[in-house]
Design a protein around this motif. Sequence first.
Motif, PDB file in Angstrom:
ATOM      1  N   GLU A 198      42.854  44.391  43.718  1.00 52.87           N
ATOM      2  CA  GLU A 198      41.668  44.407  44.847  1.00 52.87           C
ATOM      3  C   GLU A 198      41.872  45.433  45.784  1.00 52.87           C
ATOM      4  OE1 GLU A 198      42.022  39.360  45.222  1.00 52.87           O
ATOM      5  OE2 GLU A 198      43.054  40.748  46.361  1.00 52.87           O
TER       6      GLU A 198
ATOM      7  N   GLU B 150      35.787  40.788  41.608  1.00 56.83           N
ATOM      8  CA  GLU B 150      36.345  41.118  40.496  1.00 56.83           C
ATOM      9  C   GLU B 150      35.420  40.461  39.337  1.00 56.83           C
ATOM     10  OE1 GLU B 150      40.668  40.624  40.832  1.00 56.83           O
ATOM     11  OE2 GLU B 150      40.267  42.831  41.189  1.00 56.83           O
TER      12      GLU B 150
ATOM     13  N   ARG C  66      39.863  48.254  43.944  1.00 62.45           N
ATOM     14  CA  ARG C  66      38.435  48.172  44.197  1.00 62.45           C
ATOM     15  C   ARG C  66      37.780  48.692  45.329  1.00 62.45           C
ATOM     16  NH1 ARG C  66      35.456  45.567  40.787  1.00 62.45           N
ATOM     17  NH2 ARG C  66      37.427  44.716  39.721  1.00 62.45           N
TER      18      ARG C  66
END
Length: 492
Positions: free
Chosen positions: A181, A149, A184
């Motif tokens: 997350e 991140e 991602r």
Amino acid sequence: MIQGTHSDAGKSMLVTALCRALHRRGLKVAPFKPQNMALNSAVTVDGGEIGRAQAAQARACGLEPHSDMNPVLLKPTTDRAAQVILRGQAIGTLDAVAYHDYKRRAREAVLAAWASLTSRFDHLIVEGAGSPAEINLREHDIANMGFAEAVDCPVILLADIDRGGVFAHVVGTLALLSGSERERIVGVVINRFRGDRSLLQPGLDWLENETGKPVLGVLPYLQDLHLEAEDALPARNSPADAAAGPTLRVAVPVLPRISNHTDLDPLRLHPAVELVWVRPGRPLPPADLLILLGSKAVRADLAALREQRWDRDLLRHLRYGGKLIGICGGYQMLGRTIRDPEGIEGVPGSSPGLNLLPLDTTLTPEKRLRRVRGRLALRDAPLEGYEIHAGVTTVLAPGQPAAELAHGPDGLISADDQILGSYVHGLLDHPQACAALLDWARSQPTDRAQPIAGTGCAPDIRAVRERDLERLADMAEAHLDMSTILSLLEVR
């Protein structure tokens, strides 16, 4: 970035495979691991220290390893403390609580190394550590999602099907991540699959529907893959090939903080060598050669050796004419005294050595980190490796050095020619040096009259590793959705 559902999911292998595959396509690529915990390390071109897995990944990219590729390396000294290597240099030993507080500074080093590499390379393939779902370690994370991140890096999640429960591993990991997350993660890769892919397809379809994440590949289980281990010892002993003729047995005591056991990779592959890892609770078996490997806590491991009564086994082995090699920390153990006045590896103090070679060692804060080359005393065989140690060793009596290196003599051979000690990691890597050491080890009288095979039988470990880098790249090209992976690089 490659993250795993658990440790040993195969992250190092997949990063290595992608590094070589992209390098073969002509891309300017480098590996990166923000934080690593491992006792196997390598010396970099800039005089630093990184995990051996990252050094292997650098070679996959056609590069010399650099300390920026693994800016934080943790080398455990006890179950609760580790030496901290920051951008290649040791800064001290911290316990787990102290290191947790230190992570803010470590994060600065990680981001500085990342910036340095991104300025020099077009693409970086990043390896996570452990699992991103270790919620007790999420605060100030620099190893997995915290890093991803911070630098806005897409993540591929890797899971090992060979252990079983692969779908639960993937779904459970995703459930424990935050919403940002989970977003991602751009896809999932299944590792170490054996069998017919068509039988797995219903599970893959379910996984994609359940998670919304595409499966970017199913990697096969590769037999006889020889990559440098990040830390774990081989699960099994290495039997000799009966077709190779007379064999030589090599026994290695497994001490609690054993390090750089990759030094013995050439013996694991040698067809005429039976390599036996001796675990605690068992006596050292009859053998032609015993090897004491390096240690991250030499005095503590020497105490453990005595607790197992392996010191008595060593003496019995020598009385029966066996040979003994000590490498790095094992070399220090062979001397008369090991002093640690500043508590570099534990409580300050000194310990009596095994008193098998006339030398004393004092541990100092400054580590010796250098690549070396020269000639082995045995057969004048060529030698190339590296040194990683904190000890300054003084030889107390004239004797035969084990090797002549470019900077001077190294190590010692005992007057009775039964014991050899050296600071050089990679002592066995060159086929001629390996053959010379094994023929020396096999020279004592036994009921087996024939010597073991010589140079022609000794493996070229570097050629083996290069061959397996190519195998990994071939696997990536055949079993991964490389078009999607390349599109991720284009987006970056």
